[in-house]
Motif scaffolding. Sequence first.
Motif, PDB file in Angstrom:
ATOM      1  N   THR A 192       0.833  -1.201   0.000  1.00 47.41           N
ATOM      2  CA  THR A 192       0.000   0.000   0.000  1.00 47.41           C
ATOM      3  C   THR A 192       0.871   1.257   0.000  1.00 47.41           C
ATOM      4  N   TYR A 193       0.262   2.360  -0.374  1.00 47.97           N
ATOM      5  CA  TYR A 193       0.978   3.644  -0.348  1.00 47.97           C
ATOM      6  C   TYR A 193       1.485   3.935   1.068  1.00 47.97           C
ATOM      7  N   ASP A 194       0.626   3.705   2.041  1.00 48.35           N
ATOM      8  CA  ASP A 194       1.002   4.021   3.421  1.00 48.35           C
ATOM      9  C   ASP A 194       2.148   3.142   3.905  1.00 48.35           C
ATOM     10  N   GLU A 195       2.188   1.878   3.468  1.00 48.53           N
ATOM     11  CA  GLU A 195       3.295   1.001   3.844  1.00 48.53           C
ATOM     12  C   GLU A 195       4.600   1.488   3.218  1.00 48.53           C
ATOM     13  N   LEU A 197       5.362   4.561   2.568  1.00 45.21           N
ATOM     14  CA  LEU A 197       5.786   5.741   3.320  1.00 45.21           C
ATOM     15  C   LEU A 197       6.300   5.363   4.708  1.00 45.21           C
ATOM     16  N   ALA A 198       5.564   4.487   5.390  1.00 50.37           N
ATOM     17  CA  ALA A 198       5.927   4.145   6.763  1.00 50.37           C
ATOM     18  C   ALA A 198       7.228   3.351   6.838  1.00 50.37           C
ATOM     19  N   ALA A 210       2.392  10.310  -2.007  1.00 50.23           N
ATOM     20  CA  ALA A 210       1.192  10.937  -1.446  1.00 50.23           C
ATOM     21  C   ALA A 210       0.260  11.422  -2.544  1.00 50.23           C
ATOM     22  N   ARG A 213      -1.413   8.383  -4.010  1.00 54.16           N
ATOM     23  CA  ARG A 213      -2.405   7.861  -3.053  1.00 54.16           C
ATOM     24  C   ARG A 213      -3.667   8.707  -3.059  1.00 54.16           C
ATOM     25  N   ASP A 214      -3.517  10.018  -3.023  1.00 53.19           N
ATOM     26  CA  ASP A 214      -4.672  10.911  -2.933  1.00 53.19           C
ATOM     27  C   ASP A 214      -5.540  10.865  -4.183  1.00 53.19           C
TER      28      ASP A 214
END
Length: 244
Positions: A192-195, A197-198, A210, A213-214
Amino acid sequence: MSDQDQGQSSKKYKRVMLKISGEALMGDQGFGLHPPTVERIAREVKTVHDMGVEICMVIGGGNIFRGLQGSAQGMERTTADYMGMLATVMNALGMQAAMEDLGIHTRVISAITMNEVAEPYIRRRAVRHLEKGRVCIFAAGTGNPYFTTDTAATLRANEMACEAIFKGTKVDGVYDKDPAKHDDAKRYDKVTYDEVLAQHLNVMDASAIALARDNDLPIIVFSLDEPGGFKGILAGEGTYTIVN
């Protein structure tokens, strides 16, 4: 890969963004353009163009000049970034020459006005080029310092209504660590996008991730060194990682 993932990968994309680094164009050289490598990549693009897919491209400039490195060596950052943008124009012109040698009508579209060598960026005109079957190579980043070509590719992909970004790299997807240095590196089929980034996974910079993702824009990471890899993914084959 699950049946669901296989079905998703076999989707026929109508319009895509191909993002490659400037370093991809220098082959085994340490600098500049390597014509046989540029020609090989152009042929890879042609195989997808021949499928009827509309293609946008963004090419980095790191094989000639990288703004961040220039800044780190004491050059004023804005000036260094503009020099990096000009490097992307040189790469775009080199790729245009290779593509047109293969009979593909190509337009270099620059975010910095330079009418003698490239068209200015006008969104509706660029869309019309794509509709006519021309490959559009977007050069000079966003035209602004402090933004990478990753962010430029994501911005243009959204503006052009691309259905996915294809990020061509030297490896066949996203790994949890550098596979060239670690034999136990794990490749992700999907992340995922958040993974990204994190976990600070090396896909694109944070601004680009970002923005993708948006706007629900998937990023497909694959090996540009694998012959037929670009076309294979569009045909539902091959090895890659999808970020969505």
